[in-house]
Design a protein around this motif. Structure first.
Motif, PDB file in Angstrom:
ATOM      1  N   GLN A 384      29.683  -2.701  25.705  1.00  0.00           N
ATOM      2  CA  GLN A 384      30.292  -1.861  26.734  1.00  0.00           C
ATOM      3  C   GLN A 384      29.794  -0.422  26.731  1.00  0.00           C
ATOM      4  O   GLN A 384      29.991   0.298  27.702  1.00  0.00           O
ATOM      5  CB  GLN A 384      31.818  -1.839  26.556  1.00  0.00           C
ATOM      6  CG  GLN A 384      32.512  -3.149  26.872  1.00  0.00           C
ATOM      7  CD  GLN A 384      34.007  -3.005  26.745  1.00  0.00           C
ATOM      8  OE1 GLN A 384      34.513  -2.396  25.790  1.00  0.00           O
ATOM      9  NE2 GLN A 384      34.743  -3.549  27.700  1.00  0.00           N
ATOM     10  N   GLY A 385      29.197  -0.002  25.636  1.00  0.00           N
ATOM     11  CA  GLY A 385      28.788   1.398  25.526  1.00  0.00           C
ATOM     12  C   GLY A 385      28.063   1.651  24.227  1.00  0.00           C
ATOM     13  O   GLY A 385      27.528   0.738  23.604  1.00  0.00           O
ATOM     14  N   LYS A 386      28.104   2.917  23.768  1.00  0.00           N
ATOM     15  CA  LYS A 386      27.297   3.329  22.625  1.00  0.00           C
ATOM     16  C   LYS A 386      28.101   3.661  21.372  1.00  0.00           C
ATOM     17  O   LYS A 386      27.531   4.070  20.361  1.00  0.00           O
ATOM     18  CB  LYS A 386      26.478   4.558  23.006  1.00  0.00           C
ATOM     19  CG  LYS A 386      27.331   5.778  23.349  1.00  0.00           C
ATOM     20  CD  LYS A 386      26.471   6.990  23.712  1.00  0.00           C
ATOM     21  CE  LYS A 386      27.339   8.213  24.020  1.00  0.00           C
ATOM     22  NZ  LYS A 386      26.535   9.404  24.366  1.00  0.00           N
ATOM     23  N   TYR A 387      29.415   3.481  21.404  1.00  0.00           N
ATOM     24  CA  TYR A 387      30.253   3.944  20.296  1.00  0.00           C
ATOM     25  C   TYR A 387      30.505   2.843  19.270  1.00  0.00           C
ATOM     26  O   TYR A 387      30.585   1.653  19.615  1.00  0.00           O
ATOM     27  CB  TYR A 387      31.578   4.486  20.819  1.00  0.00           C
ATOM     28  CG  TYR A 387      31.389   5.746  21.639  1.00  0.00           C
ATOM     29  CD1 TYR A 387      31.372   6.999  21.026  1.00  0.00           C
ATOM     30  CD2 TYR A 387      31.198   5.685  23.017  1.00  0.00           C
ATOM     31  CE1 TYR A 387      31.189   8.160  21.769  1.00  0.00           C
ATOM     32  CE2 TYR A 387      31.007   6.839  23.767  1.00  0.00           C
ATOM     33  CZ  TYR A 387      30.994   8.071  23.127  1.00  0.00           C
ATOM     34  OH  TYR A 387      30.802   9.208  23.871  1.00  0.00           O
ATOM     35  N   SER A 388      30.643   3.276  18.018  1.00  0.00           N
ATOM     36  CA  SER A 388      30.835   2.344  16.914  1.00  0.00           C
ATOM     37  C   SER A 388      31.950   2.848  15.989  1.00  0.00           C
ATOM     38  O   SER A 388      32.300   4.031  15.998  1.00  0.00           O
ATOM     39  CB  SER A 388      29.547   2.196  16.097  1.00  0.00           C
ATOM     40  OG  SER A 388      28.483   1.732  16.900  1.00  0.00           O
ATOM     41  N   ALA A 389      32.477   1.940  15.189  1.00  0.00           N
ATOM     42  CA  ALA A 389      33.466   2.298  14.166  1.00  0.00           C
ATOM     43  C   ALA A 389      33.463   1.215  13.102  1.00  0.00           C
ATOM     44  O   ALA A 389      33.102   0.063  13.368  1.00  0.00           O
ATOM     45  CB  ALA A 389      34.859   2.449  14.763  1.00  0.00           C
ATOM     46  N   THR A 390      33.870   1.599  11.902  1.00  0.00           N
ATOM     47  CA  THR A 390      33.997   0.653  10.798  1.00  0.00           C
ATOM     48  C   THR A 390      35.397   0.731  10.231  1.00  0.00           C
ATOM     49  O   THR A 390      35.950   1.829  10.059  1.00  0.00           O
ATOM     50  CB  THR A 390      32.968   0.948   9.687  1.00  0.00           C
ATOM     51  OG1 THR A 390      31.657   0.950  10.246  1.00  0.00           O
ATOM     52  CG2 THR A 390      33.034  -0.103   8.589  1.00  0.00           C
ATOM     53  N   ALA A 391      35.978  -0.420   9.965  1.00  0.00           N
ATOM     54  CA  ALA A 391      37.316  -0.496   9.376  1.00  0.00           C
ATOM     55  C   ALA A 391      37.246  -1.344   8.112  1.00  0.00           C
ATOM     56  O   ALA A 391      36.402  -2.242   7.993  1.00  0.00           O
ATOM     57  CB  ALA A 391      38.307  -1.111  10.368  1.00  0.00           C
ATOM     58  N   TRP A 392      38.183  -1.057   7.174  1.00  0.00           N
ATOM     59  CA  TRP A 392      38.185  -1.777   5.912  1.00  0.00           C
ATOM     60  C   TRP A 392      39.578  -2.295   5.601  1.00  0.00           C
ATOM     61  O   TRP A 392      40.580  -1.651   5.899  1.00  0.00           O
ATOM     62  CB  TRP A 392      37.734  -0.865   4.771  1.00  0.00           C
ATOM     63  CG  TRP A 392      36.346  -0.351   4.921  1.00  0.00           C
ATOM     64  CD1 TRP A 392      35.184  -0.949   4.528  1.00  0.00           C
ATOM     65  CD2 TRP A 392      35.962   0.894   5.520  1.00  0.00           C
ATOM     66  NE1 TRP A 392      34.105  -0.159   4.846  1.00  0.00           N
ATOM     67  CE2 TRP A 392      34.543   0.972   5.449  1.00  0.00           C
ATOM     68  CE3 TRP A 392      36.666   1.952   6.110  1.00  0.00           C
ATOM     69  CZ2 TRP A 392      33.842   2.059   5.950  1.00  0.00           C
ATOM     70  CZ3 TRP A 392      35.967   3.031   6.603  1.00  0.00           C
ATOM     71  CH2 TRP A 392      34.563   3.078   6.517  1.00  0.00           C
ATOM     72  N   GLY A 393      39.632  -3.467   4.992  1.00  0.00           N
ATOM     73  CA  GLY A 393      40.898  -4.041   4.570  1.00  0.00           C
ATOM     74  C   GLY A 393      40.657  -5.031   3.456  1.00  0.00           C
ATOM     75  O   GLY A 393      39.614  -5.025   2.795  1.00  0.00           O
TER      76      GLY A 393
END
Length: 409
Positions: A384-393
């Motif tokens: 959808q676009g250029k943004y990213s994120a990382t999550a941890w659990g």
């Protein structure tokens, strides 16, 4: 341990922590809140340090958080942090607030500094008053040389944690070696916008308050606020950073040529601590990392990542080595982010499991074998676009229920 150097000239020291920066010392003692383990710890700077904090979004903020926020607001500085474990001093009414102020006053007296230069924080059981006779006796002894030890501090802040969380980095700014050290606690009741999670960061950098606070908030959103263990946001969570300026660099601001390097080093510390908290989730056997790419905004990327990492169905599937990609897709669907189902790709480790709105062919035994590893990665492409994120659990196990069913007993 041999230091590791990143491509950005950040030297990572895994076995160092809050006392690596110049002018900081730390220690801990057993004062009797817990039966045997260390339960009272401190960090002290030789000089007052610029200080910034971020705090739990839980409406029931514990008394120590209120005291600490009020103290920092006086001149944006603290010189010491006092932490007790085993008792949260939360939901304790007016007496709890008086006790938090008393902690602050007694430690300030021992240090010979103004009361507002002491930050206080607590972690442990909610709804019980602090045993102030034991705590005050501990404060009177804690500065003795035999208790001055960073390892003691890192042990004293723990509750159900199975290990300490620490890291430090060094960077060159204006030709000066600037150190950033961190220690944290957290194992259960973790779902930040902060969680029963405490983070302490020290640095000898010379930095302006407004810029330090901005960096802390931005980095927290990318690190501590991207972890979850059980979906519960605690009453006591905070991250505090102290910058005492003893590296003697030119004052850091957003306009300083080495600003990005400092922020990158700060982020390395916070991300490492966040991941260690997630990995040490109560009863956990695996760290789960979710990488979301191709979002239309950073908030959207974070929302999708947090939805997946917070799903009990995803967490139990990972524990059971079940490559049930449907649970991942379902979490994306209820994340609140508008997505195009046919545009999404999902992979578990190196295995593409979902594409074009349909399952991808996999050899299930191969994916199950991958899910036996201690660190599991899930990749989501939203296109959808250029943004990213990382999550941890972490995974959700039988032991989590056992630990929390008997937490007070």
């Amino acid at each position: 341990m041999t230091p590791m150097t990143t491509s950005k000239e950040i030297v990572i020291l895994e076995e160092e922590s809050v006392t690596l920066p110049k002018g900081f010392k730390a220690g801990g003692i057993h004062c009797g809140i817990k039966r045997k383990k260390l339960d009272l710890g401190y960090i002290v700077s030789e000089v007052p340090a610029v200080a910034a904090g971020v705090y739990t979004t839980n409406i029931f903020q514990a008394a120590p958080l209120l005291v600490t926020q009020e103290s920092i607001a006086k001149e944006n500085k603290v010189q010491a942090i006092l932490v007790n474990s085993g008792n949260a001093n939360a939901c304790t009414g007016e007496q709890g607030l008086l006790d938090a102020f008393e902690m602050q006053k007694e430690f300030a007296y021992e240090l010979g500094i103004m009361e507002h230069l002491v930050a206080v924080t607590s972690t442990g059981v909610i709804g019980e008053l602090l045993p102030m006779d034991k705590l005050n006796a501990g404060i009177k002894q804690i500065l003795q040389p035999e208790y001055e030890n960073a390892a003691n501090f890192k042990q004293a802040i723990l509750t159900t944690d199975t290990c300490i969380k620490q890291i430090a980095v060094q960077v060159k700014i204006d030709g000066k070696t600037v150190s950033i050290g961190g220690a944290a606690k957290g194992s259960g009741m973790i779902h930040p916008n902060m969680a029963t999670m405490l983070g302490f960061v020290t640095t000898d950098a010379n930095i302006a308050y407004d810029d330090l606070l901005l960096a802390l908030k931005e980095i927290t959103n990318q690190t501590f606020n991207m972890i979850t263990v059980d979906g519960d946001t605690s009453t006591n969570d905070m991250v505090l950073v102290m910058a005492n300026g003893m590296a003697e660099n030119n004052q850091l601001t957003k306009d300083h040529p080495d600003w990005d390097l400092f922020v990158d080093g700060f982020k390395v510390v916070c991300e490492s601590l966040a991941k260690k908290i997630a990995k040490d989730g109560e009863g956990a056997t695996k760290l789960i990392e979710v990488q979301v790419n191709g979002a239309y905004g950073s908030d959207a990327a974070r929302a999708v990542g947090k939805a997946i990492i917070s799903s009990n169905l995803v967490k139990t599937a990972i524990y059971g080595t079940d490559p049930n990609w449907g649970r991942i897709v379902s979490a994306i669907g209820y994340s609140g982010v508008p997505v195009e189902p046919n545009a999404i790709k999902v992979a578990i480790g190196p295995f593409l499991v979902f594409e074009n709105g349909l399952p991808s062919p996999i050899v299930e035994e191969e994916v199950k074998e991958y899910l036996e590893l201690e660190t599991i990665q899930i990749f989501v492409e939203l296109n959808q676009g250029k943004y990213s994120a990382t999550a941890w659990g972490c995974d959700l196990t039988y032991d989590y229920v056992k630990i929390n069913a008997s937490y007070r007993t």
